[in-house]
Write a protein that holds these residues in place. Structure first.
Motif, PDB file in Angstrom:
ATOM      1  N   MET A  70       3.911  -7.317   1.259  1.00  0.00           N
ATOM      2  CA  MET A  70       2.500  -7.609   0.947  1.00  0.00           C
ATOM      3  C   MET A  70       2.415  -8.470  -0.301  1.00  0.00           C
ATOM      4  O   MET A  70       3.096  -8.190  -1.300  1.00  0.00           O
TER       5      MET A  70
ATOM      6  N   ILE B 291       1.516  -6.876  -4.115  1.00  0.00           N
ATOM      7  CA  ILE B 291       1.908  -5.493  -3.884  1.00  0.00           C
ATOM      8  C   ILE B 291       1.806  -4.642  -5.146  1.00  0.00           C
ATOM      9  O   ILE B 291       1.409  -3.467  -5.086  1.00  0.00           O
TER      10      ILE B 291
ATOM     11  N   ILE C 245      -3.861  -5.277   7.898  1.00  0.00           N
ATOM     12  CA  ILE C 245      -2.480  -5.009   8.328  1.00  0.00           C
ATOM     13  C   ILE C 245      -2.407  -5.401   9.798  1.00  0.00           C
ATOM     14  O   ILE C 245      -2.955  -4.706  10.662  1.00  0.00           O
TER      15      ILE C 245
ATOM     16  N   GLU D 280      -3.370  -8.386   2.020  1.00  0.00           N
ATOM     17  CA  GLU D 280      -2.902  -8.669   3.380  1.00  0.00           C
ATOM     18  C   GLU D 280      -1.451  -8.249   3.570  1.00  0.00           C
ATOM     19  O   GLU D 280      -0.582  -8.628   2.784  1.00  0.00           O
ATOM     20  N   GLN D 281      -1.232  -7.458   4.597  1.00  0.00           N
ATOM     21  CA  GLN D 281       0.116  -7.156   5.077  1.00  0.00           C
ATOM     22  C   GLN D 281       0.162  -7.783   6.477  1.00  0.00           C
ATOM     23  O   GLN D 281      -0.036  -7.117   7.487  1.00  0.00           O
ATOM     24  N   TRP D 282       0.373  -9.079   6.504  1.00  0.00           N
ATOM     25  CA  TRP D 282       0.294  -9.828   7.762  1.00  0.00           C
ATOM     26  C   TRP D 282       1.620 -10.557   8.020  1.00  0.00           C
ATOM     27  O   TRP D 282       2.208 -11.137   7.116  1.00  0.00           O
ATOM     28  N   ASP D 283       2.058 -10.488   9.272  1.00  0.00           N
ATOM     29  CA  ASP D 283       3.270 -11.195   9.676  1.00  0.00           C
ATOM     30  C   ASP D 283       3.165 -11.480  11.171  1.00  0.00           C
ATOM     31  O   ASP D 283       3.250 -10.564  12.000  1.00  0.00           O
TER      32      ASP D 283
ATOM     33  N   THR E   6       1.916  -3.711  14.641  1.00  0.00           N
ATOM     34  CA  THR E   6       1.292  -3.340  13.372  1.00  0.00           C
ATOM     35  C   THR E   6       1.984  -2.118  12.781  1.00  0.00           C
ATOM     36  O   THR E   6       2.109  -2.001  11.561  1.00  0.00           O
TER      37      THR E   6
ATOM     38  N   LEU F  59       4.606  -3.016  10.475  1.00  0.00           N
ATOM     39  CA  LEU F  59       4.109  -3.475   9.177  1.00  0.00           C
ATOM     40  C   LEU F  59       3.636  -2.315   8.309  1.00  0.00           C
ATOM     41  O   LEU F  59       3.743  -2.375   7.079  1.00  0.00           O
TER      42      LEU F  59
ATOM     43  N   LYS G 202       6.766  -0.972   6.826  1.00  0.00           N
ATOM     44  CA  LYS G 202       7.231  -1.848   5.755  1.00  0.00           C
ATOM     45  C   LYS G 202       6.381  -1.686   4.498  1.00  0.00           C
ATOM     46  O   LYS G 202       6.897  -1.744   3.371  1.00  0.00           O
ATOM     47  N   LEU G 203       5.076  -1.473   4.668  1.00  0.00           N
ATOM     48  CA  LEU G 203       4.205  -1.283   3.511  1.00  0.00           C
ATOM     49  C   LEU G 203       4.561   0.008   2.776  1.00  0.00           C
ATOM     50  O   LEU G 203       4.660   0.020   1.538  1.00  0.00           O
TER      51      LEU G 203
ATOM     52  N   GLU H 174       7.581  -0.688   0.860  1.00  0.00           N
ATOM     53  CA  GLU H 174       7.302  -1.504  -0.328  1.00  0.00           C
ATOM     54  C   GLU H 174       6.662  -0.673  -1.429  1.00  0.00           C
ATOM     55  O   GLU H 174       6.840  -0.961  -2.618  1.00  0.00           O
TER      56      GLU H 174
END
Length: 208
Positions: A1, A4, A117, A130-133, A139, A142, A145-146, A149
């Motif tokens: 993110m 973060i 997200i 934003e936690q965007w990929d 999702t 993600l 992953k958040l 993090e």
């Protein structure tokens, strides 16, 4: 993110949070919301999942499902109150506010910080975090992953793990689609280590 550290600092204070899915949520949307909600509850925050509509019975087994507020079924003013009072509004598995119908206007007007997200292409720029990929398979990936993090993987219990595993499993077609990458399999493996039961989740979703 991105940002973060700012996000982590913001979460150090107990917050009222709302977690939203897209219309007719699937296992990835609902699993991501319920898994993240339980993580937030463990951190001392208030967490309310709201869906714009109902969803299939075969994903209603997920832990925390009984506390989900369904906008079209339950009183609309109840959802509006949660959104208006929220410090943080998480938007999970949708990239544009029009994907949540009438709730979109409420979110747009709300004073709380917005968190996107998602893994869908061309996201609308409405979020503070934003936690965007666009290359992510799901999702739920993600959300995992958040949490990583935020250095909180030890808080992932079996219930959180199974919610996230369900999202990853379904959005990869049972790990058969081309989006089943090395990263996806590693995350799925970690979720199993944290208590997710692949046989149980697969049977509940595909054989119920």
């Amino acid at each position: 993110m991105e940002k973060i550290q700012e996000f982590k600092k913001y979460l150090k204070t107990p917050r009222k949070t709302v977690l939203l899915t897209h219309f007719k949520p699937d296992a990835d949307a609902l699993g991501s919301a319920l898994g993240l909600a339980k993580y937030l509850l463990k951190k001392g925050h208030v967490a309310q999942v709201i869906t714009p509509s109902d969803y299939p019975d075969f994903i209603s087994w997920m832990p925390g499902n009984k506390n989900v507020l369904i906008f079209q079924k339950d009183r609309p003013e109840k959802a509006a109150r949660f959104i208006n009072e929220a410090d943080l509004i998480f938007c999970l598995d949708f990239s544009c506010l029009n994907r949540i119908n009438d709730l979109g206007a409420m979110v747009r007007k709300a004073s709380g910080k917005k968190v996107l997200i998602d893994h869908h292409l061309e996201p609308e720029k409405f979020a503070d975090f934003e936690q965007w990929d666009g290359t992510a398979a799901s999702t739920a990936e993600l959300v995992f992953k958040l949490i990583a993090e935020l250095e909180d993987k030890e808080l992932i219990d079996a219930e959180i793990a199974e919610c996230l595993y369900a999202g990853i499993m379904t959005d990869t077609g049972g790990f058969r689609h081309p989006n089943t990458t090395n990263t996806v399999l590693k995350i799925a493996s970690e979720l199993v280590e944290h208590g997710a039961d692949p046989y149980k989740v697969s049977k509940l979703i595909y054989d119920t």
